[in-house]
Design a protein around this motif. Structure first.
Motif, PDB file in Angstrom:
ATOM      1  N   GLY A 154       0.915  -1.174   0.006  1.00 15.18           N
ATOM      2  CA  GLY A 154      -0.098   0.116  -0.168  1.00 15.18           C
ATOM      3  C   GLY A 154       0.912   1.123  -0.060  1.00 15.18           C
ATOM      4  N   ASP A 155       2.215   1.246  -0.245  1.00 16.46           N
ATOM      5  CA  ASP A 155       2.800   2.300  -0.331  1.00 16.46           C
ATOM      6  C   ASP A 155       4.054   2.184  -1.338  1.00 16.46           C
ATOM      7  N   PRO A 156       3.813   2.800  -2.524  1.00 20.16           N
ATOM      8  CA  PRO A 156       4.686   2.514  -3.651  1.00 20.16           C
ATOM      9  C   PRO A 156       6.256   2.840  -3.265  1.00 20.16           C
ATOM     10  N   ARG A 157       6.042   4.078  -2.701  1.00 21.02           N
ATOM     11  CA  ARG A 157       7.495   4.755  -2.449  1.00 21.02           C
ATOM     12  C   ARG A 157       8.386   3.842  -1.503  1.00 21.02           C
ATOM     13  N   ALA A 158       7.563   3.170  -0.465  1.00 19.25           N
ATOM     14  CA  ALA A 158       8.329   2.293   0.427  1.00 19.25           C
ATOM     15  C   ALA A 158       8.902   1.117  -0.372  1.00 19.25           C
ATOM     16  N   LEU A 159       7.869   0.636  -1.022  1.00 14.64           N
ATOM     17  CA  LEU A 159       8.406  -0.525  -2.051  1.00 14.64           C
ATOM     18  C   LEU A 159       9.351  -0.133  -2.844  1.00 14.64           C
TER      19      LEU A 159
ATOM     20  N   LEU B  49      18.210  -3.206 -12.477  1.00 15.08           N
ATOM     21  CA  LEU B  49      16.986  -2.904 -13.228  1.00 15.08           C
ATOM     22  C   LEU B  49      15.521  -3.317 -12.430  1.00 15.08           C
ATOM     23  N   LEU B  50      14.654  -2.402 -12.567  1.00 18.44           N
ATOM     24  CA  LEU B  50      13.465  -2.672 -12.062  1.00 18.44           C
ATOM     25  C   LEU B  50      12.673  -2.847 -13.100  1.00 18.44           C
ATOM     26  N   ILE B  51      11.725  -3.702 -13.419  1.00 18.64           N
ATOM     27  CA  ILE B  51      10.596  -3.647 -14.306  1.00 18.64           C
ATOM     28  C   ILE B  51       9.163  -3.825 -13.634  1.00 18.64           C
ATOM     29  N   ALA B  52       8.425  -2.705 -13.762  1.00 16.77           N
ATOM     30  CA  ALA B  52       7.057  -2.733 -12.990  1.00 16.77           C
ATOM     31  C   ALA B  52       6.116  -2.554 -13.998  1.00 16.77           C
ATOM     32  N   GLU B  53       4.834  -3.411 -13.863  1.00 16.26           N
ATOM     33  CA  GLU B  53       3.618  -3.272 -14.434  1.00 16.26           C
ATOM     34  C   GLU B  53       2.822  -2.409 -13.622  1.00 16.26           C
ATOM     35  N   THR B  54       2.428  -1.370 -14.554  1.00 17.98           N
ATOM     36  CA  THR B  54       1.342  -0.427 -13.708  1.00 17.98           C
ATOM     37  C   THR B  54       0.166  -0.541 -13.922  1.00 17.98           C
ATOM     38  N   ALA B  55      -1.022   0.327 -13.505  1.00 17.93           N
ATOM     39  CA  ALA B  55      -2.277   0.155 -13.668  1.00 17.93           C
ATOM     40  C   ALA B  55      -2.610   0.869 -15.127  1.00 17.93           C
ATOM     41  N   ARG B  56      -3.703   0.232 -15.740  1.00 17.59           N
ATOM     42  CA  ARG B  56      -4.018   0.597 -17.061  1.00 17.59           C
ATOM     43  C   ARG B  56      -4.792   1.872 -17.279  1.00 17.59           C
TER      44      ARG B  56
ATOM     45  N   THR C 104       1.369   4.806 -14.504  1.00 16.58           N
ATOM     46  CA  THR C 104       2.698   5.122 -15.149  1.00 16.58           C
ATOM     47  C   THR C 104       3.109   6.452 -14.468  1.00 16.58           C
ATOM     48  N   ARG C 105       2.295   7.553 -14.658  1.00 10.61           N
ATOM     49  CA  ARG C 105       2.770   8.979 -14.465  1.00 10.61           C
ATOM     50  C   ARG C 105       3.219   8.908 -13.012  1.00 10.61           C
ATOM     51  N   ALA C 106       2.204   8.695 -12.179  1.00 13.60           N
ATOM     52  CA  ALA C 106       2.359   8.566 -10.649  1.00 13.60           C
ATOM     53  C   ALA C 106       3.696   7.774 -10.177  1.00 13.60           C
ATOM     54  N   LEU C 107       3.753   6.606 -10.662  1.00 12.16           N
ATOM     55  CA  LEU C 107       4.998   5.650 -10.458  1.00 12.16           C
ATOM     56  C   LEU C 107       6.331   6.607 -10.922  1.00 12.16           C
ATOM     57  N   LEU C 108       6.241   7.021 -11.988  1.00  8.65           N
ATOM     58  CA  LEU C 108       7.565   7.708 -12.446  1.00  8.65           C
ATOM     59  C   LEU C 108       7.696   9.143 -11.659  1.00  8.65           C
ATOM     60  N   ASP C 109       6.946   9.843 -11.305  1.00 10.34           N
ATOM     61  CA  ASP C 109       7.190  10.972 -10.265  1.00 10.34           C
ATOM     62  C   ASP C 109       7.775  10.303  -8.964  1.00 10.34           C
ATOM     63  N   ARG C 110       7.242   9.175  -8.556  1.00 11.09           N
ATOM     64  CA  ARG C 110       7.805   8.779  -7.180  1.00 11.09           C
ATOM     65  C   ARG C 110       8.995   8.096  -7.334  1.00 11.09           C
ATOM     66  N   ALA C 111       9.516   7.441  -8.373  1.00  5.73           N
ATOM     67  CA  ALA C 111      10.684   6.871  -8.641  1.00  5.73           C
ATOM     68  C   ALA C 111      11.654   7.995  -8.627  1.00  5.73           C
ATOM     69  N   ALA C 112      11.362   9.022  -9.647  1.00  6.04           N
ATOM     70  CA  ALA C 112      12.383  10.031  -9.824  1.00  6.04           C
ATOM     71  C   ALA C 112      12.770  10.703  -8.454  1.00  6.04           C
ATOM     72  N   ALA C 113      11.580  10.809  -7.495  1.00  5.66           N
ATOM     73  CA  ALA C 113      11.987  11.467  -5.977  1.00  5.66           C
ATOM     74  C   ALA C 113      12.846  10.444  -5.361  1.00  5.66           C
ATOM     75  N   GLY C 114      12.842   9.386  -5.587  1.00  7.34           N
ATOM     76  CA  GLY C 114      13.448   8.274  -4.861  1.00  7.34           C
ATOM     77  C   GLY C 114      14.889   7.927  -5.352  1.00  7.34           C
TER      78      GLY C 114
ATOM     79  N   ALA D  92      10.552   0.512 -17.076  1.00  3.32           N
ATOM     80  CA  ALA D  92      11.706   0.001 -16.645  1.00  3.32           C
ATOM     81  C   ALA D  92      12.420   1.295 -16.000  1.00  3.32           C
ATOM     82  N   LEU D  93      12.934   0.978 -14.797  1.00  2.00           N
ATOM     83  CA  LEU D  93      13.860   1.905 -13.980  1.00  2.00           C
ATOM     84  C   LEU D  93      15.217   1.304 -13.565  1.00  2.00           C
ATOM     85  N   ARG D  94      16.166   2.389 -13.640  1.00  2.00           N
ATOM     86  CA  ARG D  94      17.457   1.820 -13.177  1.00  2.00           C
ATOM     87  C   ARG D  94      17.716   2.486 -11.727  1.00  2.00           C
ATOM     88  N   SER D  95      18.158   1.575 -10.897  1.00  2.00           N
ATOM     89  CA  SER D  95      18.409   2.262  -9.442  1.00  2.00           C
ATOM     90  C   SER D  95      19.941   3.189  -9.528  1.00  2.00           C
TER      91      SER D  95
END
Length: 281
Positions: free
Chosen positions: A172-177, A190-197, A228-238, A255-258
């Motif tokens: 329930g907390d994408p940033r923590a995940l 590399l992280l590959i994530a499937e987002t909501a449609r 996708t948009r919300a996940l990319l925002d959180r990913a960039a902040a992290g 696809a995101l890279r740490s």
């Protein structure tokens, strides 16, 4: 029962519970076949598919109907038939992008783990469901009954982590995940994530429901749906870099890279590493 171990690459064999043995060879984890592991910790939040008969029955039957039901009554269908089938063309496109050793978080009945294993890849699935873990092993893959927030083999050394089939909502907390996945990956992993449609960013408490009899199994637990948009925002902040985003078969992926350094991603596992949002409420 022994504690799970994440070693530093000294070439030794380390037992992980009663399950697969992790051969610590160089910088990458190698999964060696062994017996199924029982998680040595209380599974985080006792997610309903860890204990519910409806989920286990659906996996045995290879079909639903099963849903996640929010407290307001809204239903999210679970694609049990697709999960129990072999990897489809969309899945294969994702697997072709995987690098090195792969950890599939929330592997379910194990179609992706089995496909990667058949290719000769180093791959491990984790899931809180005993039925899902058993199904994965029967399919030819290796799997452990663990929450992603519990100590895991190969922490800080996985090359790719998969969050498929809505598993970006775990806890329930994408940033923590995202933070937890970064700690599991090798530097630059590399992280590959499937987002909501749909373009959504929501948190909710849900229950697993078999609509044929209206039975809700287990206590409500936290879940997230994120586009996708919300996940990319959180990913960039992290501290993540976006490598790619695409849609295939109406399923969106990123696809995101740490960018974490070796010193920050190789911290030893913490046996109490269960975030508060996954604890029983």
């Amino acid at each position: 029962m022994s504690e799970p171990v994440s070693g530093s690459g000294d070439g030794a064999d380390r037992a992980v519970g009663n399950g697969p043995v992790e051969r610590l060879s160089g910088d990458r984890p190698t999964v060696v076949p062994g017996r199924l592991a029982e998680a040595p910790f209380a599974l985080a939040g006792q997610a309903p598919w860890a204990v519910s008969d409806p989920y286990a029955a659906a996996l045995r039957a290879g079909r639903g109907p099963l849903f996640l039901r929010r407290t307001d009554g809204w239903l999210l269908p679970l694609e049990v038939e697709r999960w129990c089938a072999g990897a489809d063309t969309v899945d294969l496109e994702v697997l072709d992008r995987c690098e090195g050793a792969v950890l599939d978080v929330g592997c379910g009945p194990g179609r992706l783990v089995a496909e990667l294993a058949a290719r000769g890849r180093t791959v491990l699935g984790i899931d809180v469901s005993e039925a899902a873990v058993a199904h994965t092993v029967r399919s030819g893959g290796q799997s452990l009954r663990r929450s992603v927030f519990e100590p895991l083999p190969g922490e800080g050394r996985w090359d790719t982590v998969l969050l498929m089939d809505g598993n970006v909502g775990i806890g329930g907390d994408p940033r923590a995940l995202l933070d937890r996945v970064a700690a599991l990956l090798a530097p630059g992993g590399l992280l590959i994530a499937e987002t909501a449609r749909v373009d959504v960013d929501e948190r909710a408490h849900v229950q697993l429901v078999d609509v044929t009899d209206g039975h809700a199994s287990g206590s409500p637990f936290p879940w997230a749906r994120i586009g996708t948009r919300a996940l990319l925002d959180r990913a960039a902040a992290g501290g993540w870099r976006t490598v790619a985003q695409w849609t295939s078969g109406e399923r969106p992926f990123v696809a995101l890279r740490s960018d974490r350094s070796a010193s920050s991603s190789a911290e030893p596992p913490n046996s109490t590493a269960v975030i508060s949002s996954q604890r029983a409420r």
